[in-house]
Design a protein around this motif. Structure first.
Motif, mmCIF file in Angstrom:
data_model
loop_
_atom_site.group_PDB
_atom_site.id
_atom_site.type_symbol
_atom_site.label_atom_id
_atom_site.label_comp_id
_atom_site.label_asym_id
_atom_site.label_seq_id
_atom_site.Cartn_x
_atom_site.Cartn_y
_atom_site.Cartn_z
ATOM 1 N N ARG A 139 0.762 -1.163 0.075
ATOM 2 C CA ARG A 139 -0.006 0.140 -0.091
ATOM 3 C C ARG A 139 0.999 1.201 -0.031
ATOM 4 N NH1 ARG A 139 -4.783 -0.586 4.369
ATOM 5 N NH2 ARG A 139 -4.925 1.604 3.978
ATOM 6 N N ASP A 188 2.420 1.795 -3.422
ATOM 7 C CA ASP A 188 1.715 2.232 -4.523
ATOM 8 C C ASP A 188 1.693 3.997 -4.441
ATOM 9 O OD1 ASP A 188 0.890 -0.025 -5.471
ATOM 10 O OD2 ASP A 188 -0.919 -0.090 -4.361
ATOM 11 N N ARG A 238 -5.039 9.774 -3.491
ATOM 12 C CA ARG A 238 -5.759 9.187 -4.672
ATOM 13 C C ARG A 238 -7.124 10.159 -4.741
ATOM 14 N NH1 ARG A 238 -8.756 4.357 -1.226
ATOM 15 N NH2 ARG A 238 -9.914 5.708 0.076
ATOM 16 N N GLN A 259 -5.942 8.278 -14.062
ATOM 17 C CA GLN A 259 -4.840 6.971 -14.154
ATOM 18 C C GLN A 259 -4.077 7.060 -12.929
ATOM 19 O OE1 GLN A 259 -3.299 7.660 -17.946
ATOM 20 N NE2 GLN A 259 -4.579 6.015 -18.998
ATOM 21 N N ALA A 308 -5.904 5.746 -9.828
ATOM 22 C CA ALA A 308 -6.106 4.480 -9.919
ATOM 23 C C ALA A 308 -4.766 3.861 -9.464
ATOM 24 C CB ALA A 308 -6.504 3.892 -11.244
ATOM 25 N N ALA A 309 -3.593 4.085 -10.163
ATOM 26 C CA ALA A 309 -2.188 3.548 -9.765
ATOM 27 C C ALA A 309 -1.860 3.680 -8.068
ATOM 28 C CB ALA A 309 -1.211 4.023 -10.448
ATOM 29 N N ASP A 311 -4.092 3.130 -5.535
ATOM 30 C CA ASP A 311 -4.668 2.118 -4.812
ATOM 31 C C ASP A 311 -5.367 1.091 -5.781
ATOM 32 O OD1 ASP A 311 -6.298 1.015 -2.898
ATOM 33 O OD2 ASP A 311 -6.810 2.737 -1.684
ATOM 34 N N GLU A 312 -4.996 0.100 -5.761
ATOM 35 C CA GLU A 312 -5.919 -0.984 -6.441
ATOM 36 C C GLU A 312 -7.248 -1.345 -6.118
ATOM 37 O OE1 GLU A 312 -3.832 -5.021 -4.428
ATOM 38 O OE2 GLU A 312 -3.216 -4.451 -6.546
ATOM 39 N N GLU A 313 -7.542 -0.778 -4.904
ATOM 40 C CA GLU A 313 -9.085 -1.122 -4.455
ATOM 41 C C GLU A 313 -9.786 -0.007 -4.553
ATOM 42 O OE1 GLU A 313 -9.829 -4.200 -3.582
ATOM 43 O OE2 GLU A 313 -7.907 -4.680 -4.227
ATOM 44 N N ARG A 368 -11.910 4.086 -10.907
ATOM 45 C CA ARG A 368 -12.078 3.101 -12.117
ATOM 46 C C ARG A 368 -13.522 3.494 -12.735
ATOM 47 N NH1 ARG A 368 -8.077 1.769 -8.517
ATOM 48 N NH2 ARG A 368 -6.760 0.121 -9.632
ATOM 49 N N GLU A 382 -12.473 -3.739 -13.589
ATOM 50 C CA GLU A 382 -11.618 -3.507 -12.432
ATOM 51 C C GLU A 382 -12.541 -3.322 -11.244
ATOM 52 O OE1 GLU A 382 -7.985 -3.338 -11.085
ATOM 53 O OE2 GLU A 382 -8.418 -5.081 -12.377
ATOM 54 N N ILE A 427 -13.539 -4.897 -7.691
ATOM 55 C CA ILE A 427 -13.470 -4.281 -6.488
ATOM 56 C C ILE A 427 -14.679 -4.372 -5.720
ATOM 57 C CG2 ILE A 427 -13.115 -1.865 -5.246
ATOM 58 C CD1 ILE A 427 -11.454 -1.374 -7.812
#
Length: 697
Positions: free
Chosen positions: A63, A66, A365, A442, A445-446, A448-450, A455, A477, A481
Motif C-alpha cells: 500500500r 503504491d 488518490r 490513471q 487508480a495507480a 490504490d488498486e482497491e 475506475r 476492475e 473491487i
C-alpha cells in the motif's frame, strides 16, 4: 639515509591509500547482492506465509509503495531477515529494502494494531523515500561487510569480526558532496607529500655535495641535517592537514546524512498518511505514562551505543517534524473541502485551483480523482446537446472524503451523475479536458488498486473518448473491487448492447438487460439507458420512461427533464425553493467590505486560498469547527454549517419533504439537494454539513 628511505616508503603508502579509496567505494556500490547473500546466510529470510506479522508487513509495504515516488525507476522489494535481537531497516541500490524481524516486532510492541501499522508504514515509507532519492546504506560499512564476508569461508578467524560487522546498525551516509570534499582534502595531502619529497631530494643532493667536497664535509652535513629537519616538518604539516581534512569530511558527512534523514522522515510521514495509516498516532502520548514514544524507542533500539547514531535526527526532532507536517495538513484541508463543495454545485473553475494547491500538500488518490472528475464535468459542459434525448447517463464520482481527514481528526492542535450525447461535438477544449481527466484518473487508480471511484470515472472518460475497450477494462476492475455496486449493472447492460450493436445484433442484447431492469432494486441508471436503447430501436419505451420519472431523485436536472418530457408527465413543476432551517452568520452573496470583515470575522481563523480564476482572491474564514465562510473578492460566495448538531436526515425530510435530488458521493456519503442554492451532506443517517452558495453554475 635510513631515515629518509623510511619516510619515503611511508609517504608512498599514504598516496597509494588515497588513490585506492574511490575505487573501493565504487566496488561496494556495485555489489549489493553480496551483502544480501551474507545476511540471508547468517540469519535467513522470513517468508510471509510463515509469520502473520511479516504477512502484514508485506501488505502495508504494497500500500505504501503504491503512493510512493518512483523516480529511481527501480522495483522495490521488501525482505524480512530473521534477526530479532536488533531492529534495523535499510535500502540497497538494487531496490531491496531489508527489514529485521526485530524491527517488525518493535513496531507492534505494547500497542494496538492500528498504531503498529502506522509505525511500520512510517518505517517503510522512510526507506522508500531513500530509494526514491538514491540514498543508500553507508558505503564504508557496506564495503567492510562485503569484503569480510568474502574472506570468511577461506579464513575462519574472520568469522567473529564479520559477525560484529553484521550487527552494525546501517545508516544512509556518504553523499556525493562528502566524496568531493574528501577528494579535495586528499589532493591537499598529496600536495603536501610532494613538498616533503622535494625537500627530501634537496637533502640527498646536499649529502652528495658533501661527499665530493670533502674539505667542507662538516658544513655540508649540517646543511643536510637542516634540510632533513625541514622535510620532517613538512611531513608533520601534511599529517596535520590530512587530519583536519578528514575531520571536515566527517562533519560534512554527518550534516548531509542528517539532512537526508529529515527528508526521508518527511516523505515517510506523507507516504504512510496517503496510504491510509494514522501517522498522528506516532506522536508522544503525554497523558499515558505507559505509552512508548516510538521515535525514542526506535532510535534507542537501533542506534544505542553505535557511532552512526549522530547521523539520524533525535526523537524530539522527528516528533517536531511530524507536528509541523500535521499543522500544514490541518490548514490545507480547507482547500480540499471547499473544492468538493464548489465542484458539487458545478463550479469546477474555482475548484480545480484549490485541488491543485492541496495536491502540493497531500497528493493522494482522492485529490487526483476529484481533479479528473472536475475535468470530466467541464468536458460535459463543452459538448453540444444535439439528440440530448439519446444521451446515455454516464456516472462521475466525486470523493468528498480525504484520508487527510483521519490524520487531523486525531491530531490535537489549538457528482457523480453527468451527461453525454451520442452526437456530441468534441471541441478542442473538450478534448483537452478529457485528456487531462484521463491522466489524473490513471494516477489515482495507480495509487490504490482497491479504489472504486477512479475506475468508474476512468470508464466514463474512456467512453467519451470512444475508447470502448479501455472503458470495458476499467469496468472489469470496478466489478472486481465491488461486485455488488448497483450502478455497475447499468454500465454492464450498456456495454453489452454496444458490443452487440457493432455486430448488428443490438436486439439480441435486450432480453438479459430487460430482466435486470425489471428488478425492484434496479438502479435508475440502468432504467434510463434501457429506455434510451428502446427508443433508439423504435420500440415503445414510454412505460420505461415513467419508471425513470418516478425515480428521478438521483438524476441530474438535464436527465430528469428528458425523462419527464418523454414520459409526458408534469413532474418538474417548479416550486418555491425551500430555505435552510438553520440561522446563518452571513447571507451568501452579501458584500463584505473591510469593516464588515473586521467586525464579522473577529476571532475567526483565516486561510488565504490564493488567486482563483479571473484574478479573484479567495479567503476561507472558520469559526471553531462549526461555521465556515468562503469570501471571494469581497462577497460571501458560500456558507457552510458543520457543528455536529444539525440533526438526522430523517428529521430533515420530515420538516422539508423529500430532496429534489440525491447525489451519492464516494465513501457511502450522499448530498441531498434542496434547490439550486443549497444542499446537505448526509452520512450514516445524520446531517454532517449544510452547504449554501450564492449561485450554482
Amino acid at each position: 639515509m635510513n631515515l629518509s628511505a623510511g619516510m619515503i616508503q611511508g609517504l608512498g603508502c599514504l598516496v597509494a591509500w588515497i588513490s585506492l579509496l574511490v575505487p573501493v567505494w565504487a566496488e561496494a556500490a556495485a555489489t549489493p547482492n553480496l551483502l544480501f547473500s551474507l545476511l540471508e546466510k547468517k540469519y535467513g529470510v522470513v517468508e510471509r506465509s510463515a509469520n502473520p506479522q511479516v504477512e502484514r508487513a508485506q501488505q502495508i509495504f504494497a500500500r505504501v509503495q503504491d503512493v510512493a515516488d518512483r523516480r529511481a525507476n527501480r522495483i522495490p522489494q521488501l525482505t524480512v531477515v530473521n534477526q530479532v535481537e536488533q531492529p534495523w531497516a535499510f535500502t540497497l541500490p538494487d531496490g531491496h529494502i531489508l527489514l529485521s524481524l526485530g524491527a517488525v516486532q518493535l513496531c507492534y510492541r505494547h500497542v494496538g494494531q492500528n498504531e503498529g501499522d502506522a509505525r511500520l508504514a512510517f518505517v517503510l515509507g522512510h526507506e522508500l523515500a531513500h530509494l526514491g532519492n538514491n540514498d543508500f546504506w553507508d558505503q564504508e560499512v557496506y564495503h567492510a561487510l562485503t569484503k569480510e564476508g568474502a574472506e570468511t569461508e577461506s579464513n575462519p578467524q574472520k568469522q567473529s569480526k564479520n559477525e560484529k560487522l553484521l550487527d552494525v546498525s546501517p545508516s544512509h551516509g556518504k553523499t556525493e558532496k562528502g566524496v568531493e570534499n574528501a577528494t579535495l582534502a586528499h589532493g591537499k595531502a598529496e600536495k603536501a607529500v610532494e613538498v616533503s619529497t622535494v625537500a627530501q631530494g634537496k637533502a640527498e643532493k646536499a649529502v652528495d655535495v658533501s661527499t665530493v667536497a670533502q674539505g667542507k664535509a662538516e658544513k655540508a652535513v649540517e646543511v643536510s641535517t637542516i634540510a632533513q629537519g625541514k622535510a620532517e616538518k613538512a611531513v608533520e604539516v601534511s599529517t596535520v592537514a590530512q587530519g583536519k581534512a578528514e575531520k571536515a569530511v566527517d562533519t560534512a558527512t554527518v550534516a548531509a546524512s542528517l539532512a537526508k534523514e529529515r527528508e526521508a522522515d518527511e516523505l515517510g510521514f506523507l507516504y504512510a498518511g496517503m496510504a491510509g495509516y494514522g501517522v498522528h498516532l506516532l506522536l508522544d502520548q503525554s497523558d499515558d505514562q505507559q505509552h512508548d514514544n516510538f521515535f525514542t524507542l526506535w532510535g534507542e533500539s537501533q542506534h544505542a551505543g553505535k557511532k552512526v547514531a549522530g547521523h539520524h535526527p533525535l526523537a524530539r526532532e522527528r516528533e517536531a517534524l511530524l507536528r509541523a507536517r500535521l499543522d500544514r495538513l490541518a490548514e490545507g484541508i480547507t482547500f480540499f473541502r471547499f473544492a468538493v463543495r464548489l465542484a458539487h454545485f458545478g463550479r469546477c473553475g474555482q475548484a480545480i485551483p484549490l485541488l491543485r494547491h492541496f495536491l502540493q500538500i497531500f497528493p493522494s488518490r482522492e485529490v487526483y480523482n476529484n481533479l479528473g472528475a472536475c475535468h470530466l464535468q467541464r468536458a460535459q459542459k463543452g459538448m453540444n446537446s444535439m439528440a440530448a434525448a439519446a444521451s446515455y447517463w454516464l456516472p462521475i464520482v466525486l470523493d468528498g472524503y480525504s484520508r487527510a481527514e483521519a490524520l487531523i481528526a486525531g491530531y490535537p492542535r489549538q457528482i457523480r451523475e453527468s451527461e453525454s450525447g451520442l452526437s456530441a461535438v468534441m471541441t478542442d477544449s473538450v478534448g483537452e479536458d478529457l485528456q487531462q481527466a484521463t491522466e489524473y484518473l490513471q494516477q489515482s487508480a495507480a495509487m490504490d488498486e482497491e479504489y472504486l471511484p477512479s475506475r468508474l470515472n476512468l470508464a466514463t472518460a474512456y467512453f467519451y473518448r470512444q475508447q470502448i475497450l479501455q472503458a470495458r477494462l476499467a469496468l472489469q476492475e470496478a466489478l472486481r473491487i465491488k461486485p455488488g455496486q448497483a450502478d455497475l449493472s447499468g454500465w454492464q447492460g450498456l456495454m453489452a448492447y454496444l458490443d452487440s450493436e457493432e455486430q448488428g445484433l443490438g436486439e439480441a442484447a435486450l432480453p438479459h438487460w430487460q430482466r435486470q431492469a425489471r428488478k425492484k432494486e434496479a438502479p435508475t441508471s440502468l432504467l434510463f439507458n434501457q429506455a434510451i436503447v428502446l427508443r433508439k430501436l423504435g420500440r415503445d419505451a414510454r412505460s420505461w420512461w415513467k419508471r425513470v420519472a418516478a425515480r428521478k431523485e438521483p438524476l441530474p436536472p438535464r436527465y430528469a427533464r428528458i425523462a419527464c418530457a418523454v414520459a409526458r408527465l408534469h413532474c418538474l413543476v417548479e416550486s418555491k425553493e425551500k430555505e435552510p432551517i438553520w440561522p446563518l452568520p452571513v447571507q451568501p452573496g452579501e458584500d463584505l467590505d473591510a469593516a464588515d470583515r473586521q467586525k464579522l470575522f473577529a476571532g475567526w481563523h483565516a486561510t488565504h486560498l490564493g488567486w482563483l480564476p479571473d484574478k479573484q482572491k479567495g479567503i476561507a474564514y472558520r469559526r471553531g469547527g462549526d461555521v465556515e465562510v468562503l469570501d471571494v473578492d469581497g462577497y460571501a460566495a458560500m456558507v457552510v454549517l458543520r457543528d455536529g448538531r444539525l440533526g438526522s436526515a430523517s428529521s430533515l425530510r420530515n420538516k422539508l419533504g423529500a430532496p429534489l435530488q440525491i447525489r451519492p458521493l464516494a465513501g457511502d456519503r450522499e448530498v441531498w439537494n434542496y434547490g439550486r442554492r443549497w444542499a446537505v451532506l448526509v452520512h450514516n443517517g445524520m446531517v454532517m454539513e449544510v452547504w449554501i452558495v450564492h449561485r450554482a453554475e
